[in-house]
Design a protein around this motif. Structure first.
Motif, PDB file in Angstrom:
ATOM      1  N   UNK A  67       0.823  -1.208   0.000  1.00  0.00           N
ATOM      2  CA  UNK A  67       0.000   0.000   0.000  1.00  0.00           C
ATOM      3  C   UNK A  67       0.860   1.263   0.000  1.00  0.00           C
ATOM      4  N   UNK A  68       2.047   1.179   0.599  1.00  0.00           N
ATOM      5  CA  UNK A  68       2.921   2.352   0.693  1.00  0.00           C
ATOM      6  C   UNK A  68       3.651   2.668  -0.606  1.00  0.00           C
ATOM      7  N   UNK A  69       3.729   1.711  -1.520  1.00  0.00           N
ATOM      8  CA  UNK A  69       4.471   1.919  -2.771  1.00  0.00           C
ATOM      9  C   UNK A  69       4.020   3.164  -3.530  1.00  0.00           C
ATOM     10  N   UNK A  70       2.716   3.350  -3.790  1.00  0.00           N
ATOM     11  CA  UNK A  70       2.302   4.546  -4.536  1.00  0.00           C
ATOM     12  C   UNK A  70       2.569   5.860  -3.797  1.00  0.00           C
ATOM     13  N   UNK A  71       2.706   5.822  -2.480  1.00  0.00           N
ATOM     14  CA  UNK A  71       3.019   7.044  -1.748  1.00  0.00           C
ATOM     15  C   UNK A  71       4.462   7.484  -2.023  1.00  0.00           C
ATOM     16  N   UNK A  72       5.385   6.519  -2.067  1.00  0.00           N
ATOM     17  CA  UNK A  72       6.772   6.860  -2.402  1.00  0.00           C
ATOM     18  C   UNK A  72       6.882   7.298  -3.859  1.00  0.00           C
ATOM     19  N   UNK A  73       6.259   6.546  -4.752  1.00  0.00           N
ATOM     20  CA  UNK A  73       6.320   6.877  -6.170  1.00  0.00           C
ATOM     21  C   UNK A  73       5.619   8.205  -6.465  1.00  0.00           C
ATOM     22  N   UNK A  74       4.469   8.419  -5.831  1.00  0.00           N
ATOM     23  CA  UNK A  74       3.728   9.657  -6.051  1.00  0.00           C
ATOM     24  C   UNK A  74       4.432  10.876  -5.516  1.00  0.00           C
ATOM     25  N   UNK A  75       5.294  10.681  -4.523  1.00  0.00           N
ATOM     26  CA  UNK A  75       6.037  11.803  -3.934  1.00  0.00           C
ATOM     27  C   UNK A  75       7.255  12.199  -4.777  1.00  0.00           C
ATOM     28  N   UNK A  76       7.618  11.377  -5.735  1.00  0.00           N
ATOM     29  CA  UNK A  76       8.856  11.591  -6.481  1.00  0.00           C
ATOM     30  C   UNK A  76       8.890  12.924  -7.216  1.00  0.00           C
ATOM     31  N   UNK A  77       7.878  13.183  -8.023  1.00  0.00           N
ATOM     32  CA  UNK A  77       7.844  14.399  -8.840  1.00  0.00           C
ATOM     33  C   UNK A  77       6.892  15.442  -8.256  1.00  0.00           C
ATOM     34  N   UNK A  78       5.731  14.993  -7.820  1.00  0.00           N
ATOM     35  CA  UNK A  78       4.731  15.934  -7.304  1.00  0.00           C
ATOM     36  C   UNK A  78       5.175  16.582  -6.001  1.00  0.00           C
ATOM     37  N   UNK A 150       2.548  -2.259 -10.787  1.00  0.00           N
ATOM     38  CA  UNK A 150       1.466  -1.435 -11.331  1.00  0.00           C
ATOM     39  C   UNK A 150       1.122  -0.290 -10.376  1.00  0.00           C
ATOM     40  N   UNK A 151       1.214  -0.511  -9.070  1.00  0.00           N
ATOM     41  CA  UNK A 151       0.980   0.571  -8.105  1.00  0.00           C
ATOM     42  C   UNK A 151       2.054   1.647  -8.252  1.00  0.00           C
ATOM     43  N   UNK A 152       3.290   1.218  -8.445  1.00  0.00           N
ATOM     44  CA  UNK A 152       4.397   2.160  -8.579  1.00  0.00           C
ATOM     45  C   UNK A 152       4.264   2.993  -9.855  1.00  0.00           C
ATOM     46  N   UNK A 153       4.011   2.339 -10.972  1.00  0.00           N
ATOM     47  CA  UNK A 153       4.018   3.044 -12.257  1.00  0.00           C
ATOM     48  C   UNK A 153       2.819   3.975 -12.414  1.00  0.00           C
ATOM     49  N   UNK A 154       1.651   3.564 -11.917  1.00  0.00           N
ATOM     50  CA  UNK A 154       0.492   4.455 -12.042  1.00  0.00           C
ATOM     51  C   UNK A 154       0.669   5.697 -11.171  1.00  0.00           C
ATOM     52  N   UNK A 155       1.240   5.529  -9.979  1.00  0.00           N
ATOM     53  CA  UNK A 155       1.504   6.691  -9.125  1.00  0.00           C
ATOM     54  C   UNK A 155       2.612   7.554  -9.715  1.00  0.00           C
ATOM     55  N   UNK A 156       3.608   6.931 -10.333  1.00  0.00           N
ATOM     56  CA  UNK A 156       4.684   7.675 -10.998  1.00  0.00           C
ATOM     57  C   UNK A 156       4.119   8.530 -12.133  1.00  0.00           C
ATOM     58  N   UNK A 157       3.225   7.938 -12.920  1.00  0.00           N
ATOM     59  CA  UNK A 157       2.598   8.672 -14.021  1.00  0.00           C
ATOM     60  C   UNK A 157       1.766   9.835 -13.484  1.00  0.00           C
ATOM     61  N   UNK A 158       0.963   9.574 -12.450  1.00  0.00           N
ATOM     62  CA  UNK A 158       0.146  10.643 -11.868  1.00  0.00           C
ATOM     63  C   UNK A 158       1.017  11.733 -11.259  1.00  0.00           C
ATOM     64  N   UNK A 159       2.152  11.347 -10.689  1.00  0.00           N
ATOM     65  CA  UNK A 159       3.061  12.313 -10.073  1.00  0.00           C
ATOM     66  C   UNK A 159       3.665  13.261 -11.097  1.00  0.00           C
ATOM     67  N   UNK A 160       3.808  12.797 -12.330  1.00  0.00           N
ATOM     68  CA  UNK A 160       4.380  13.653 -13.369  1.00  0.00           C
ATOM     69  C   UNK A 160       3.415  14.745 -13.812  1.00  0.00           C
ATOM     70  N   UNK A 165       1.359  15.341  -3.962  1.00  0.00           N
ATOM     71  CA  UNK A 165       1.834  13.970  -3.817  1.00  0.00           C
ATOM     72  C   UNK A 165       0.710  13.057  -3.334  1.00  0.00           C
ATOM     73  N   UNK A 166      -0.174  13.586  -2.489  1.00  0.00           N
ATOM     74  CA  UNK A 166      -1.295  12.793  -1.991  1.00  0.00           C
ATOM     75  C   UNK A 166      -2.241  12.410  -3.128  1.00  0.00           C
ATOM     76  N   UNK A 167      -2.471  13.351  -4.046  1.00  0.00           N
ATOM     77  CA  UNK A 167      -3.344  13.066  -5.189  1.00  0.00           C
ATOM     78  C   UNK A 167      -2.719  12.007  -6.091  1.00  0.00           C
TER      79      UNK A 167
END
Length: 227
Positions: A67-78, A150-160, A165-167
């Motif tokens: 569950x935490x994976x998209x939080x790290x990935x989403x925080x990368x760019x956003x 898939x959790x990582x990549x979708x959050x990475x895409x959204x982060x771009x 980062x929460x979104x």
């Protein structure tokens, strides 16, 4: 040299989130420990259930790590875009490809740390305490990796695209869940059976993950604040 300096900066960006993630991952272990202690204190002839409880703790730890994976990935760019740090970095003579590479590596590293810690505990529990019984199969490990991917990549895409980062993390959690529901509905309508639905889910998630990774990376490379 530049990549190393950027990598340390991006790792520090995840420091607080990683600390919070450690606390979240420890919760299942704390709960099963409390249950074990309560059972020993309240049962006249306590049975040794520590191995079973630790197995539950390991499964819970992996679930929390997932569950935490998209939080790290989403925080990368956003994350940097939200606090305006990205605009400062845009003034530095650093290639945008180097910046994006650093952020991607940092997100992968911090996402993997919690999984690695759980894997060490899991190996000890399943191979030593449980004497090799009910060891997770390679297929189960592959399913876990695919879900994390898939959790990582979708959050990475959204982060771009996002400034929050929460979104981005919410998108990383929501899109795979929506894909799961849609795939299951299609499989049921087509009467594919459990094996067919599983295969359909696997390939659909992998396709979405690869597309999300490509779109997110390309969009990150063209962002003005990263130039």
């Amino acid at each position: 040299m530049i990549l190393r300096a950027l990598l340390w900066k991006d790792l520090r960006q995840h420091a607080r989130l990683l600390a919070a993630g450690v606390v979240v991952v420890l919760i299942p272990y704390v709960l099963v420990t409390l249950v074990g202690l309560i059972e020993r204190a309240t049962t006249e002839s306590p049975n040794n259930k520590w191995t079973e409880l630790l197995r539950i703790g390991v499964i819970g730890g992996f679930g929390a790590s997932l569950v935490l994976v998209p939080f790290f990935s989403g925080n990368s760019l956003a994350g940097e875009r939200g606090d305006r740090t990205a605009e400062f970095l845009a003034c530095l003579p650093i290639p945008r490809g180097t910046m994006v590479t650093s952020k991607f590596i940092a997100a992968v590293v911090v996402s993997s740390l919690l999984f690695a810690a759980n894997a060490v505990v899991g190996l000890y529990v399943f191979l030593v305490l449980d004497a090799g019984r009910d060891v997770p199969t390679i297929r189960q490990a592959g399913v876990l990796f695919g879900m994390a991917f898939v959790l990582f990549t979708t959050a990475w895409c959204a982060s771009s695209f996002a400034r929050s980062a929460a979104l981005a993390a919410a998108a990383g959690l929501g899109i795979p869940m929506a894909l799961l529901i849609v795939t299951d509905a299609i499989g049921e309508a087509a009467k594919l059976g459990s094996e067919g639905i599983t295969e359909l889910l696997y390939w659909s998630t992998m396709i979405v993950a690869v597309i999300a990774l490509g779109v997110g990376t390309l969009n990150a490379l063209r962002q003005r604040e990263l130039r």
